[in-house]
Design an enzyme around this catalytic site. Structure first.
Site, PDB file in Angstrom:
ATOM      1  CE  LYS A 121      -2.514   0.931   3.705  1.00 55.09           C
ATOM      2  NZ  LYS A 121      -2.284   2.239   4.350  1.00 55.09           N
ATOM      3  CG  ASP A 139      -7.543   3.605   2.968  1.00 57.36           C
ATOM      4  OD1 ASP A 139      -8.532   3.271   2.279  1.00 57.36           O
ATOM      5  OD2 ASP A 139      -7.490   4.669   3.596  1.00 57.36           O
TER       6      ASP A 139
END
Ligand code: SF4
Length: 217
Positions: A121, A139
């Site tokens: 991420k 997320d």
């Protein structure tokens, strides 16, 4: 309605809310963005933005960060939480950038994910926000909204990322990533909603409304 049709509705609604979503973490370049994203794990962007001016005054390049004692980094970043681990990772990351990349932030998932404390991420956020590389980092907000809006079955963040990439045009990924996050934070929180608060759920699932109306008839 197909996933792609729902995605087109979501795209339009998010663009109405956030035509030009700003990058919420303050930064000056790819290195300072990488540092800010690493600091943002398990805390708010606001608390990161509160400590980064002091941190960047002491070290705003890989070269300077690699020479800053871990204890000093930890002292500065303590308010963001998890400071022992984050300080150690920042120092090791900067040292590896010096050793392998001439102090520059690399522009590939593989090289970024090889840095200490940098996961998929974080790498995706840096690639898309600093270098304009198409990526759709997922997320917790994006994962939740993709499921609520029927764009993914939400089995895992990896699956959500694949599903979102399949339904949105590649040139929209970067902006949508930010628009989803802002919407999740400001309008569609993890707390309960009956699906009627803002109208997006009703628009992407019109059959739910019909089923309810039929039941009431
Ligand atoms: S209707 Fe509720 S659950 Fe659906 S998007 Fe809006 S706030 Fe989120």
């Amino acid at each position: 309605m197909t996933r792609k049709e729902r995605a087109a509705i979501v795209d339009r609604r998010l663009a109405e809310h956030y035509p030009e979503p700003p990058i919420p973490l303050h930064h000056r370049d790819a290195f300072t963005l990488l540092v800010a994203v690493m600091l943002s794990a398990h805390t708010t962007d606001k608390s990161v933005n509160n400590v980064t001016p002091t941190l960047f005054a002491a070290a705003d390049t890989a070269e300077k960060m690699s020479r800053l004692p871990v204890a000093e980094i930890q002292r500065i970043i303590r308010p963001v939480g998890l400071s022992p681990t984050k300080a150690k990772n920042l120092a090791a990351m900067a040292q590896l950038l010096m050793a392998r990349h001439g102090g520059e932030v690399p522009q590939s998932f593989e090289a970024l994910e090889a840095l200490p404390g940098v996961g998929h991420k974080t790498a995706g956020v840096v690639l898309t926000q600093a270098f304009g590389v198409p990526a759709f980092p997922v997320d917790t907000h994006i994962h939740r909204l993709a499921q609520r809006w029927g764009l993914s079955d939400g089995r895992s963040v990896e699956q959500t990322e694949r599903d979102l990439k399949a339904v949105f045009p590649v040139e929209r990924w970067s902006k949508l990533h930010l628009q989803f996050i802002y919407y999740g934070r400001e309008h569609c929180s993890a707390r309960g909603c009956d699906g009627r608060t803002c109208g997006i759920c009703r628009e992407v699932f019109p059959e739910r409304k019909r089923a309810k109306a039929t039941r009431q008839a």
